[in-house]
Write a protein that holds these residues in place. Sequence first.
Motif, PDB file in Angstrom:
ATOM      1  N   TYR A  54       0.824  -1.210   0.000  1.00 45.86           N
ATOM      2  CA  TYR A  54       0.000   0.000   0.000  1.00 45.86           C
ATOM      3  C   TYR A  54       0.859   1.262   0.000  1.00 45.86           C
ATOM      4  CZ  TYR A  54      -3.854  -3.111   1.307  1.00 45.86           C
ATOM      5  OH  TYR A  54      -4.789  -4.109   1.332  1.00 45.86           O
ATOM      6  N   ILE A  55       0.468   2.208  -0.857  1.00 44.20           N
ATOM      7  CA  ILE A  55       1.125   3.511  -0.906  1.00 44.20           C
ATOM      8  C   ILE A  55       0.052   4.596  -0.854  1.00 44.20           C
ATOM      9  CG2 ILE A  55       2.540   5.104  -2.271  1.00 44.20           C
ATOM     10  CD1 ILE A  55       3.790   2.642  -3.612  1.00 44.20           C
ATOM     11  N   ASN A  56       0.133   5.477   0.136  1.00 45.15           N
ATOM     12  CA  ASN A  56      -0.733   6.652   0.185  1.00 45.15           C
ATOM     13  C   ASN A  56       0.127   7.845  -0.196  1.00 45.15           C
ATOM     14  OD1 ASN A  56      -2.041   9.108   1.613  1.00 45.15           O
ATOM     15  ND2 ASN A  56      -3.644   7.546   1.632  1.00 45.15           N
ATOM     16  N   ALA A  79       8.578   0.946  -7.004  1.00 46.55           N
ATOM     17  CA  ALA A  79       7.605   0.349  -6.092  1.00 46.55           C
ATOM     18  C   ALA A  79       7.099  -0.985  -6.628  1.00 46.55           C
ATOM     19  CB  ALA A  79       6.431   1.310  -5.873  1.00 46.55           C
ATOM     20  N   VAL A  80       6.832  -1.048  -7.924  1.00 44.74           N
ATOM     21  CA  VAL A  80       6.355  -2.291  -8.536  1.00 44.74           C
ATOM     22  C   VAL A  80       7.417  -3.375  -8.438  1.00 44.74           C
ATOM     23  CG1 VAL A  80       5.702  -3.378 -10.727  1.00 44.74           C
ATOM     24  CG2 VAL A  80       4.696  -1.175 -10.082  1.00 44.74           C
ATOM     25  N   GLU A  81       8.665  -3.007  -8.714  1.00 43.39           N
ATOM     26  CA  GLU A  81       9.756  -3.985  -8.625  1.00 43.39           C
ATOM     27  C   GLU A  81       9.908  -4.496  -7.193  1.00 43.39           C
ATOM     28  OE1 GLU A  81      14.589  -4.335  -9.499  1.00 43.39           O
ATOM     29  OE2 GLU A  81      13.508  -2.474  -9.930  1.00 43.39           O
ATOM     30  N   PHE A  82       9.851  -3.578  -6.231  1.00 46.52           N
ATOM     31  CA  PHE A  82       9.963  -3.965  -4.820  1.00 46.52           C
ATOM     32  C   PHE A  82       8.830  -4.897  -4.415  1.00 46.52           C
ATOM     33  CE2 PHE A  82       8.760  -3.149  -0.375  1.00 46.52           C
ATOM     34  CZ  PHE A  82       9.938  -3.492   0.278  1.00 46.52           C
ATOM     35  N   ASN A 106       6.119 -10.816  -3.875  1.00 43.83           N
ATOM     36  CA  ASN A 106       4.885 -11.415  -4.401  1.00 43.83           C
ATOM     37  C   ASN A 106       3.648 -10.610  -4.007  1.00 43.83           C
ATOM     38  OD1 ASN A 106       6.181 -13.721  -5.620  1.00 43.83           O
ATOM     39  ND2 ASN A 106       6.409 -14.574  -3.555  1.00 43.83           N
ATOM     40  N   LYS A 107       3.781  -9.314  -4.110  1.00 43.26           N
ATOM     41  CA  LYS A 107       2.670  -8.416  -3.794  1.00 43.26           C
ATOM     42  C   LYS A 107       2.315  -7.551  -4.993  1.00 43.26           C
ATOM     43  CE  LYS A 107       3.938  -7.936   1.131  1.00 43.26           C
ATOM     44  NZ  LYS A 107       2.723  -8.471   1.762  1.00 43.26           N
ATOM     45  N   GLN A 108       1.118  -6.978  -4.944  1.00 38.19           N
ATOM     46  CA  GLN A 108       0.695  -6.007  -5.943  1.00 38.19           C
ATOM     47  C   GLN A 108       0.669  -4.629  -5.304  1.00 38.19           C
ATOM     48  OE1 GLN A 108      -3.401  -6.307  -7.277  1.00 38.19           O
ATOM     49  NE2 GLN A 108      -3.004  -5.197  -9.174  1.00 38.19           N
ATOM     50  N   VAL A 109       1.010  -3.615  -6.074  1.00 35.98           N
ATOM     51  CA  VAL A 109       1.020  -2.244  -5.567  1.00 35.98           C
ATOM     52  C   VAL A 109      -0.384  -1.636  -5.630  1.00 35.98           C
ATOM     53  CG1 VAL A 109       1.910   0.094  -5.904  1.00 35.98           C
ATOM     54  CG2 VAL A 109       3.419  -1.867  -6.224  1.00 35.98           C
ATOM     55  N   ARG A 110      -0.775  -0.977  -4.559  1.00 39.04           N
ATOM     56  CA  ARG A 110      -1.995  -0.165  -4.555  1.00 39.04           C
ATOM     57  C   ARG A 110      -1.605   1.254  -4.190  1.00 39.04           C
ATOM     58  NH1 ARG A 110      -7.543   0.202  -3.996  1.00 39.04           N
ATOM     59  NH2 ARG A 110      -8.251   1.809  -2.544  1.00 39.04           N
ATOM     60  N   ILE A 111      -1.924   2.203  -5.059  1.00 38.96           N
ATOM     61  CA  ILE A 111      -1.566   3.595  -4.830  1.00 38.96           C
ATOM     62  C   ILE A 111      -2.834   4.422  -4.647  1.00 38.96           C
ATOM     63  CG2 ILE A 111      -0.316   5.612  -5.654  1.00 38.96           C
ATOM     64  CD1 ILE A 111       1.322   3.820  -7.442  1.00 38.96           C
ATOM     65  N   GLU A 112      -2.892   5.131  -3.526  1.00 41.54           N
ATOM     66  CA  GLU A 112      -3.987   6.049  -3.247  1.00 41.54           C
ATOM     67  C   GLU A 112      -3.436   7.466  -3.340  1.00 41.54           C
ATOM     68  OE1 GLU A 112      -5.413   4.835   0.552  1.00 41.54           O
ATOM     69  OE2 GLU A 112      -6.206   2.918  -0.183  1.00 41.54           O
ATOM     70  N   ALA A 156       0.451   4.354 -13.818  1.00 41.77           N
ATOM     71  CA  ALA A 156       0.372   3.419 -12.698  1.00 41.77           C
ATOM     72  C   ALA A 156      -0.562   2.260 -13.021  1.00 41.77           C
ATOM     73  CB  ALA A 156      -0.113   4.153 -11.443  1.00 41.77           C
ATOM     74  N   HIS A 157      -1.670   2.564 -13.661  1.00 40.69           N
ATOM     75  CA  HIS A 157      -2.634   1.528 -14.051  1.00 40.69           C
ATOM     76  C   HIS A 157      -2.012   0.536 -15.032  1.00 40.69           C
ATOM     77  CE1 HIS A 157      -6.540  -0.189 -15.139  1.00 40.69           C
ATOM     78  NE2 HIS A 157      -6.251   0.023 -16.404  1.00 40.69           N
ATOM     79  N   LYS A 158      -1.274   1.066 -16.006  1.00 42.87           N
ATOM     80  CA  LYS A 158      -0.643   0.202 -17.009  1.00 42.87           C
ATOM     81  C   LYS A 158       0.472  -0.655 -16.405  1.00 42.87           C
ATOM     82  CE  LYS A 158      -1.688   2.989 -21.103  1.00 42.87           C
ATOM     83  NZ  LYS A 158      -1.137   3.821 -22.223  1.00 42.87           N
ATOM     84  N   GLN A 159       1.055  -0.197 -15.304  1.00 40.77           N
ATOM     85  CA  GLN A 159       2.084  -0.981 -14.627  1.00 40.77           C
ATOM     86  C   GLN A 159       1.482  -2.047 -13.708  1.00 40.77           C
ATOM     87  OE1 GLN A 159       4.262   0.359 -16.905  1.00 40.77           O
ATOM     88  NE2 GLN A 159       5.679  -0.387 -15.330  1.00 40.77           N
ATOM     89  N   GLY A 160       0.176  -2.169 -13.726  1.00 42.03           N
ATOM     90  CA  GLY A 160      -0.484  -3.210 -12.947  1.00 42.03           C
ATOM     91  C   GLY A 160      -0.845  -2.810 -11.535  1.00 42.03           C
ATOM     92  N   CYS A 161      -0.742  -1.524 -11.230  1.00 46.22           N
ATOM     93  CA  CYS A 161      -1.090  -1.052  -9.883  1.00 46.22           C
ATOM     94  C   CYS A 161      -2.595  -0.894  -9.734  1.00 46.22           C
ATOM     95  CB  CYS A 161      -0.442   0.307  -9.607  1.00 46.22           C
ATOM     96  SG  CYS A 161       1.356   0.350  -9.746  1.00 46.22           S
ATOM     97  N   GLN A 162      -3.096  -1.192  -8.543  1.00 50.92           N
ATOM     98  CA  GLN A 162      -4.437  -0.764  -8.196  1.00 50.92           C
ATOM     99  C   GLN A 162      -4.366   0.744  -7.935  1.00 50.92           C
ATOM    100  OE1 GLN A 162      -6.147  -2.900  -4.896  1.00 50.92           O
ATOM    101  NE2 GLN A 162      -5.563  -4.903  -5.701  1.00 50.92           N
ATOM    102  N   THR A 163      -5.347   1.472  -8.424  1.00 50.02           N
ATOM    103  CA  THR A 163      -5.279   2.931  -8.308  1.00 50.02           C
ATOM    104  C   THR A 163      -6.563   3.484  -7.692  1.00 50.02           C
ATOM    105  OG1 THR A 163      -6.044   3.103 -10.613  1.00 50.02           O
ATOM    106  CG2 THR A 163      -3.666   3.286 -10.216  1.00 50.02           C
TER     107      THR A 163
END
Length: 223
Positions: A23-25, A63-66, A71-77, A96-103
């Motif tokens: 999670y990223i806020n 963030a995506v690489e980390f 084995n996690k997915q990034v969620r950015i708020e 961010a969306h194209k990189q597979g992040c939840q937005t």
Amino acid sequence: TTNGGFMDGVRLISATRSQDIFYINWWLMNHCSWACSYCNEVIRIGNIDLPYLNNCKRFIDDAVEFALQQNKQVRIEFTGGEVTEWTDFLELVTYAHKQGCQTNFRSNANVSLDKWREYMTVVDDVLLEYHPEHTSTAHFLLCLNASVNAGVSITVNLNMLKDSWAECESLFDRIQVKWPSVRINKRMLFEDPVFNTQPKDYTKEQTVKLKRQHGDIRITQDK
């Protein structure tokens, strides 16, 4: 609890949100053209330089690489300020969306309906803020409807001013009937909006409604 130690009386808690998400806020900026009487100037004064888009993209890559290593997915708020006032924000959230992040982002929806529809193609959920001192109710509802039609998960915060209480309650009922899937919060406002310790001078009835809008809280532990 523990027995006979310094942790006596301390109860352990754990997060209910998914452990598979990183999670990223992200507080992008503090620019907002509205000057609501109940908002502290720190979130709207615009004294912080806007970020550089390429730096933001590199941060998302890192963030995506980390997250992948765990084995996690990034969620950015994304929040601000009003993030849609930054001209590069649509490109950033699209990246961010194209990189597979939840937005997700928080907004007053003060953009054109066409632009809002573009945002709704690259977000998973959105927090819509209704500000009675500035918001055009008709435009707000059009944006809300566009979000619903796009399949986006929506939360609405109604900022409950004492003097516009009836207007906000009427809007609450209207949204609840037309879009029952939308979560709506009647947001208590404070005299000290940074620390939120002194509520506005609500009536006793208004205070009770704010506190009990999602049902009374019951203590169930140790029963």
